[in-house]
Write an enzyme that holds these catalytic residues in place. Structure first.
Site, short mmCIF file in Angstrom:
data_model
loop_
_atom_site.label_atom_id
_atom_site.label_comp_id
_atom_site.label_asym_id
_atom_site.label_seq_id
_atom_site.Cartn_x
_atom_site.Cartn_y
_atom_site.Cartn_z
N ASN A 27 0.84 -1.19 0.00
CA ASN A 27 0.00 0.00 0.00
C ASN A 27 0.88 1.25 0.00
O ASN A 27 1.98 1.27 0.56
CB ASN A 27 -0.99 0.00 1.17
CG ASN A 27 -0.33 -0.06 2.54
OD1 ASN A 27 0.61 -0.81 2.76
ND2 ASN A 27 -0.86 0.71 3.47
N SER B 198 -3.55 13.22 0.14
CA SER B 198 -4.92 13.23 -0.38
C SER B 198 -5.38 11.78 -0.34
O SER B 198 -5.07 10.99 -1.23
CB SER B 198 -4.93 13.76 -1.81
OG SER B 198 -6.21 13.62 -2.37
N GLU C 36 -3.27 -4.65 -2.85
CA GLU C 36 -3.87 -5.56 -3.83
C GLU C 36 -3.90 -4.93 -5.22
O GLU C 36 -3.55 -5.58 -6.21
CB GLU C 36 -5.30 -5.93 -3.40
CG GLU C 36 -5.38 -6.55 -2.03
CD GLU C 36 -5.54 -5.56 -0.87
OE1 GLU C 36 -6.04 -5.98 0.18
OE2 GLU C 36 -5.16 -4.38 -1.02
N CYS D 53 -10.90 -2.57 -3.66
CA CYS D 53 -10.03 -3.67 -4.09
C CYS D 53 -10.84 -4.91 -4.46
O CYS D 53 -10.53 -5.58 -5.43
CB CYS D 53 -9.01 -4.01 -3.01
SG CYS D 53 -7.69 -2.79 -2.91
#
Length: 165
Positions: free
Chosen positions: A59, A64, A72, A106
């Site tokens: 990740n 923002s 993923e 995701c």
């Protein structure tokens, strides 16, 4: 006719195949690549493509928040960029003791490419959840939904045309 697959099994890492255990380890390793200075919530993913290539993702947050990329989707976008379109398996890992499911965005993104196995794991415990992309998102809107719409619209137009004659 739509198929509904809800498959969720809680188990331990020891009950996975050797390959699946290694895949979870790759997802845990990918967590170290995460850029998560806002939440501190590291996520790693390891995606197995149809040809066996394994692509990792992590990740990557952004000030923002809407611009944040989940692990993923990070793995999936890399795979797509490399030309892959079919997938066998995805492992996702977080630091939570109980495995954590992918977010809704995701889930929608993953199911675009069909039904395949998903293993949710942890870097801090041996807990595992095994499921599928359809298990993550029952009643999903998929490319088949668009195909069905097109066929049904053509059929309606054809029937309306016959009524006029």
């Amino acid at each position: 006719l739509y198929k509904l697959y809800i498959f969720r099994m809680t188990t331990t890492k020891a009950n996975l195949t050797q390959f699946e255990q290694e895949l979870v380890d790759k997802a845990v390793g990918a967590m170290e690549k995460a850029y998560c200075k806002y939440s501190g919530f590291k996520v790693g993913a390891a995606l197995v493509c149809e040809d066996g290539e394994i692509i990792i993702g992590a990740n990557h947050e952004n000030a923002s928040y809407g611009a944040t990329i989940c692990a993923e989707r990070s793995a999936m976008v890399t795979a797509l960029t490399k030309g892959h379109r079919k997938f066998k398996l995805l492992a996702v890992a977080t630091e939570l003791e109980a495995p954590c499911s992918p977010c809704g965005i995701c889930r929608q993104y993953l199911i675009e490419f069909g039904d395949y196995k998903v293993i949710l794991g942890s870097s801090t415990s041996d807990q595992i959840i095994e499921t599928t992309t359809y298990g993550l998102l029952p009643y999903a809107f998929t490319p088949k939904s668009l195909d069905d719409h097109e066929k049904e619209a053509e059929e309606r137009n054809h029937q309306e045309g016959e009524k006029k004659h």
